[in-house]
Design a protein around this motif. Structure first.
Motif, PDB file in Angstrom:
ATOM      1  N   ALA A   1     -35.111 -73.545  42.548  1.00 24.20           N
ATOM      2  CA  ALA A   1     -35.328 -74.667  43.459  1.00 24.20           C
ATOM      3  C   ALA A   1     -35.159 -74.248  44.914  1.00 24.20           C
ATOM      4  O   ALA A   1     -35.681 -74.909  45.819  1.00 24.20           O
ATOM      5  CB  ALA A   1     -34.373 -75.805  43.126  1.00 24.20           C
ATOM      6  N   ARG A   2     -34.422 -73.161  45.160  1.00 15.15           N
ATOM      7  CA  ARG A   2     -34.242 -72.645  46.516  1.00 15.15           C
ATOM      8  C   ARG A   2     -35.284 -71.593  46.873  1.00 15.15           C
ATOM      9  O   ARG A   2     -35.166 -70.906  47.884  1.00 15.15           O
ATOM     10  CB  ARG A   2     -32.848 -72.045  46.658  1.00 15.15           C
ATOM     11  N   GLY A   3     -36.263 -71.424  46.035  1.00 14.77           N
ATOM     12  CA  GLY A   3     -37.309 -70.457  46.315  1.00 14.77           C
ATOM     13  C   GLY A   3     -37.045 -69.091  45.726  1.00 14.77           C
ATOM     14  O   GLY A   3     -37.776 -68.139  46.020  1.00 14.77           O
ATOM     15  N   GLY A   4     -36.015 -68.971  44.903  1.00 11.22           N
ATOM     16  CA  GLY A   4     -35.710 -67.690  44.287  1.00 11.22           C
ATOM     17  C   GLY A   4     -36.679 -67.347  43.172  1.00 11.22           C
ATOM     18  O   GLY A   4     -37.322 -68.217  42.580  1.00 11.22           O
ATOM     19  N   THR A   5     -36.777 -66.060  42.878  1.00  9.97           N
ATOM     20  CA  THR A   5     -37.679 -65.568  41.833  1.00  9.97           C
ATOM     21  C   THR A   5     -36.879 -64.967  40.689  1.00  9.97           C
ATOM     22  O   THR A   5     -35.652 -64.851  40.747  1.00  9.97           O
ATOM     23  CB  THR A   5     -38.611 -64.490  42.406  1.00  9.97           C
ATOM     24  N   GLY A   6     -37.597 -64.573  39.635  1.00  7.62           N
ATOM     25  CA  GLY A   6     -36.943 -63.909  38.520  1.00  7.62           C
ATOM     26  C   GLY A   6     -36.261 -62.619  38.935  1.00  7.62           C
ATOM     27  O   GLY A   6     -35.196 -62.276  38.422  1.00  7.62           O
ATOM     28  N   VAL A   7     -36.853 -61.897  39.879  1.00  6.60           N
ATOM     29  CA  VAL A   7     -36.237 -60.667  40.381  1.00  6.60           C
ATOM     30  C   VAL A   7     -34.938 -60.985  41.119  1.00  6.60           C
ATOM     31  O   VAL A   7     -33.935 -60.262  40.992  1.00  6.60           O
ATOM     32  CB  VAL A   7     -37.217 -59.909  41.299  1.00  6.60           C
ATOM     33  N   ASP A   8     -34.931 -62.079  41.888  1.00  5.47           N
ATOM     34  CA  ASP A   8     -33.702 -62.498  42.563  1.00  5.47           C
ATOM     35  C   ASP A   8     -32.606 -62.811  41.544  1.00  5.47           C
ATOM     36  O   ASP A   8     -31.436 -62.468  41.744  1.00  5.47           O
ATOM     37  CB  ASP A   8     -33.962 -63.741  43.421  1.00  5.47           C
ATOM     38  N   PHE A   9     -33.000 -63.479  40.464  1.00  6.63           N
ATOM     39  CA  PHE A   9     -32.023 -63.808  39.417  1.00  6.63           C
ATOM     40  C   PHE A   9     -31.449 -62.543  38.806  1.00  6.63           C
ATOM     41  O   PHE A   9     -30.235 -62.434  38.576  1.00  6.63           O
ATOM     42  CB  PHE A   9     -32.695 -64.671  38.350  1.00  6.63           C
ATOM     43  N   MET A  10     -32.302 -61.567  38.535  1.00  2.01           N
ATOM     44  CA  MET A  10     -31.834 -60.301  37.980  1.00  2.01           C
ATOM     45  C   MET A  10     -30.877 -59.606  38.942  1.00  2.01           C
ATOM     46  O   MET A  10     -29.843 -59.060  38.529  1.00  2.01           O
ATOM     47  CB  MET A  10     -33.029 -59.393  37.679  1.00  2.01           C
ATOM     48  N   GLN A  11     -31.212 -59.634  40.217  1.00  7.08           N
ATOM     49  CA  GLN A  11     -30.349 -59.009  41.221  1.00  7.08           C
ATOM     50  C   GLN A  11     -28.968 -59.668  41.230  1.00  7.08           C
ATOM     51  O   GLN A  11     -27.936 -58.985  41.247  1.00  7.08           O
ATOM     52  CB  GLN A  11     -30.986 -59.122  42.607  1.00  7.08           C
ATOM     53  N   CYS A  12     -28.955 -60.995  41.212  1.00  5.18           N
ATOM     54  CA  CYS A  12     -27.672 -61.720  41.213  1.00  5.18           C
ATOM     55  C   CYS A  12     -26.840 -61.370  39.988  1.00  5.18           C
ATOM     56  O   CYS A  12     -25.643 -61.065  40.091  1.00  5.18           O
ATOM     57  CB  CYS A  12     -27.930 -63.223  41.255  1.00  5.18           C
ATOM     58  N   ARG A  13     -27.471 -61.435  38.823  1.00  6.72           N
ATOM     59  CA  ARG A  13     -26.723 -61.191  37.588  1.00  6.72           C
ATOM     60  C   ARG A  13     -26.186 -59.750  37.529  1.00  6.72           C
ATOM     61  O   ARG A  13     -25.048 -59.512  37.146  1.00  6.72           O
ATOM     62  CB  ARG A  13     -27.634 -61.451  36.383  1.00  6.72           C
ATOM     63  N   LEU A  14     -27.038 -58.807  37.881  1.00  8.16           N
ATOM     64  CA  LEU A  14     -26.609 -57.420  37.836  1.00  8.16           C
ATOM     65  C   LEU A  14     -25.420 -57.168  38.759  1.00  8.16           C
ATOM     66  O   LEU A  14     -24.422 -56.549  38.351  1.00  8.16           O
ATOM     67  CB  LEU A  14     -27.774 -56.501  38.214  1.00  8.16           C
ATOM     68  N   LEU A  15     -25.520 -57.654  39.987  1.00  9.36           N
ATOM     69  CA  LEU A  15     -24.442 -57.405  40.944  1.00  9.36           C
ATOM     70  C   LEU A  15     -23.116 -58.004  40.483  1.00  9.36           C
ATOM     71  O   LEU A  15     -22.065 -57.372  40.588  1.00  9.36           O
ATOM     72  CB  LEU A  15     -24.815 -57.964  42.313  1.00  9.36           C
ATOM     73  N   ARG A  16     -23.169 -59.237  39.981  1.00  9.63           N
ATOM     74  CA  ARG A  16     -21.932 -59.903  39.590  1.00  9.63           C
ATOM     75  C   ARG A  16     -21.212 -59.155  38.480  1.00  9.63           C
ATOM     76  O   ARG A  16     -19.996 -59.152  38.392  1.00  9.63           O
ATOM     77  CB  ARG A  16     -22.234 -61.323  39.118  1.00  9.63           C
ATOM     78  N   LEU A  17     -21.982 -58.557  37.577  1.00  8.71           N
ATOM     79  CA  LEU A  17     -21.384 -57.950  36.388  1.00  8.71           C
ATOM     80  C   LEU A  17     -21.105 -56.463  36.532  1.00  8.71           C
ATOM     81  O   LEU A  17     -20.156 -55.952  35.935  1.00  8.71           O
ATOM     82  CB  LEU A  17     -22.296 -58.190  35.178  1.00  8.71           C
ATOM     83  N   ILE A  18     -21.919 -55.738  37.321  1.00  8.03           N
ATOM     84  CA  ILE A  18     -21.739 -54.293  37.330  1.00  8.03           C
ATOM     85  C   ILE A  18     -20.804 -53.810  38.438  1.00  8.03           C
ATOM     86  O   ILE A  18     -20.301 -52.690  38.361  1.00  8.03           O
ATOM     87  CB  ILE A  18     -23.092 -53.553  37.433  1.00  8.03           C
ATOM     88  N   ARG A  19     -20.561 -54.624  39.456  1.00  9.56           N
ATOM     89  CA  ARG A  19     -19.618 -54.170  40.480  1.00  9.56           C
ATOM     90  C   ARG A  19     -18.225 -53.935  39.892  1.00  9.56           C
ATOM     91  O   ARG A  19     -17.629 -52.874  40.113  1.00  9.56           O
ATOM     92  CB  ARG A  19     -19.557 -55.172  41.633  1.00  9.56           C
ATOM     93  N   PRO A  20     -17.656 -54.877  39.125  1.00  7.76           N
ATOM     94  CA  PRO A  20     -16.354 -54.582  38.497  1.00  7.76           C
ATOM     95  C   PRO A  20     -16.425 -53.418  37.521  1.00  7.76           C
ATOM     96  O   PRO A  20     -15.490 -52.615  37.432  1.00  7.76           O
ATOM     97  CB  PRO A  20     -16.004 -55.895  37.784  1.00  7.76           C
ATOM     98  N   ALA A  21     -17.543 -53.309  36.783  1.00  7.52           N
ATOM     99  CA  ALA A  21     -17.671 -52.231  35.804  1.00  7.52           C
ATOM    100  C   ALA A  21     -17.769 -50.868  36.477  1.00  7.52           C
ATOM    101  O   ALA A  21     -17.236 -49.864  35.964  1.00  7.52           O
ATOM    102  CB  ALA A  21     -18.891 -52.472  34.922  1.00  7.52           C
ATOM    103  N   ALA A  22     -18.455 -50.791  37.621  1.00 12.16           N
ATOM    104  CA  ALA A  22     -18.582 -49.510  38.326  1.00 12.16           C
ATOM    105  C   ALA A  22     -17.215 -48.976  38.744  1.00 12.16           C
ATOM    106  O   ALA A  22     -16.935 -47.776  38.611  1.00 12.16           O
ATOM    107  CB  ALA A  22     -19.490 -49.684  39.551  1.00 12.16           C
ATOM    108  N   VAL A  23     -16.359 -49.861  39.225  1.00 13.62           N
ATOM    109  CA  VAL A  23     -15.018 -49.431  39.636  1.00 13.62           C
ATOM    110  C   VAL A  23     -14.200 -48.996  38.431  1.00 13.62           C
ATOM    111  O   VAL A  23     -13.452 -48.013  38.492  1.00 13.62           O
ATOM    112  CB  VAL A  23     -14.305 -50.569  40.398  1.00 13.62           C
ATOM    113  N   LEU A  24     -14.330 -49.708  37.311  1.00 11.34           N
ATOM    114  CA  LEU A  24     -13.609 -49.319  36.096  1.00 11.34           C
ATOM    115  C   LEU A  24     -13.998 -47.904  35.663  1.00 11.34           C
ATOM    116  O   LEU A  24     -13.124 -47.062  35.387  1.00 11.34           O
ATOM    117  CB  LEU A  24     -13.917 -50.303  34.974  1.00 11.34           C
TER     118      LEU A  24
END
Length: 446
Positions: free
Chosen positions: A92-115
């Motif tokens: 609804a804010r004009g985001g695309t499927g690629v934007d969604f993938m970017q959001c999901r990846l960042l939220r989950l892999i940043r903690p994992a990268a540090v681990l």
């Protein structure tokens, strides 16, 4: 919960916050941590080798218990509910499927990268100081299980935009199609066993679709008698498959690679979530419960990723001391489990203080463009290659280093989430609810 009006021809209204889902997530997280403390039991053999026994999983009495407490499908149901809501709000804010993938990846892999980086550096230092290789291998394997879940959850979430489009057109047909793929893979796995791992995608995407159905409101939901009937029917069918010898009755055995028994459990748990929603809503409305869920929700992915490596590290280090090591499964071993749980919690507290903030929204402070599709897809590949390798072959020290490098590369490729995708939009007739605020489950909300 903030009710929203439905726009003409739009999707069903969605609440700003569903405390029942936050309560379900909190329950799943606590159960996973407690269960793991009752499973891991390292054994130091006279020849110096170290092996790990799954004490709880090897108990015959535990099979009917884990039938009830295997909550991994519920986690994906909850992910489907929040994921569909988040995708529609972002779109609804004009985001695309690629934007969604970017959001999901960042939220989950940043903690994992540090681990992965912290484990690689710590275990490399331990190896240089002469710690037994067997102990290092034991600790390294402790991160393997969180990584397989991360790979499966990301696979489901990254496919969410196009699966949501199928759901909008034909919700039950799209679920039936995925269920048919799960059954087909199960039928062919005896001929070609590697095919079984396709259900890491098909099955969890099918369970995620159940979350879509719940999220879409009353037009797709049944009454209380029907929900109870679904619970009974799915468990009776599951019991029949076990009695016929087609599948194991141990739901831990059925977990990796997953099979149709987990789909039946997912159907049962999705119906149970809706059947008991009124009572769960009353529990979630209690002030102390809300505070507890708020604290846990802000750091839930950090708890999940770190608790098993910390448990393995604590268990491995105790093998190097003269601390009494009761035989796994003995009375002394069982009485010591609460102490083990307290030890894991004590180790988690400084980790949460240091790294928990990585779950906060990684949003650009100034103007920022969406990342190119090629960069997001390359980041996804960089994450999946080590995660899938760890899930299939186990985690080694070398794979830890390579995985840390791949995850760091993915974080660089993904950059920061544009603020326009995370800041609440101005009201436009009430057709779309605002994005959830950070306090709860920020790690899975764009």
């Amino acid at each position: 919960m903030v009710p929203q009006q439905r726009s003409a021809g739009g999707p069903a209204p969605m609440p700003d916050r569903d405390p029942v889902i936050d309560l379900a997530r909190f329950f799943c997280l606590v159960l996973v941590v407690v269960a793991h403390t009752m499973m891991v039991s390292p054994v130091l053999h006279p020849d110096g080798t170290v092996t790990t026994e799954n004490i709880l999983g090897n108990q015959r009495w535990f099979e009917p218990v884990v039938w009830v407490l295997q909550i991994m499908p519920l986690f994906f149901v909850a992910g489907g509910i929040t994921g569909l809501q988040s995708w529609r709000r972002l779109r609804a804010r004009g985001g695309t499927g690629v934007d969604f993938m970017q959001c999901r990846l960042l939220r989950l892999i940043r903690p994992a990268a540090v681990l992965l980086a912290a484990m690689f550096l710590g275990l490399s230092a331990a190896r240089l100081t002469g710690v037994a290789p067997q102990v290092i291998e034991l600790v390294a394997s402790g991160a393997g299980m969180p990584l397989w879940f991360l790979a499966a959850y990301l696979a489901a979430q990254l496919n969410l935009p196009w699966l949501a489009a199928l759901h909008d057109r034909a919700p039950w047909l799209s679920f039936a199609g995925l269920a048919a793929l799960v059954v087909t893979v199960d039928c062919l796995r005896g001929v070609l066993p590697p095919l079984a791992y396709l259900n890491m995608v098909f099955l969890w995407c099918a369970v995620q679709q159940l979350g879509f159905i719940i999220a879409d409101g009353r037009r797709l939901q049944s009454g209380r008698p029907a929900r109870f009937g679904i619970i009974v029917a799915s468990n009776m069918l599951l019991g029949l498959l076990v009695l016929l010898g087609l599948y194991s009755g141990n739901m831990l055995v059925n977990l990796n690679p997953p099979n149709v028994t987990l789909l039946l459990l997912g159907i049962s748990q999705a119906a149970a979530l809706q059947l008991f929603r009124p009572g769960l809503s009353r529990i979630a409305s209690l002030a102390w419960v809300r505070r507890m869920m708020g604290v846990a929700g802000r750091r839930s992915m950090t708890v999940y990723l770190w608790h098993l490596p910390l448990l393995a590290a604590m268990s491995g280090l105790l093998l190097l001391t003269a601390f009494p090591q009761p035989v796994g499964g003995s009375a002394a071993w069982w009485w010591g489990r609460p102490l083990v749980l307290l030890g894991v919690v004590a180790l988690l507290l400084p980790v949460l203080a240091l790294f928990g903030r990585l779950e906060e929204r990684p949003t650009a402070s100034g103007p920022s463009r969406s990342r190119p599709a090629a960069a997001v897809l390359l980041a996804a590949v960089a994450v999946f290659v080590p995660a899938v390798d760890a899930a299939l072959n186990g985690l080694t020290l070398g794979l830890l280093g390579g995985g840390a490098a791949c995850f760091a590369l993915a974080v660089v490729l993904l950059g920061r989430i544009p603020a326009r995708l995370t800041t609440p939009a101005e009201p436009s007739g009430g057709s779309e609810p605002p994005l959830p605020r950070p306090p709860l489950s920020a790690n899975v909300e764009p």
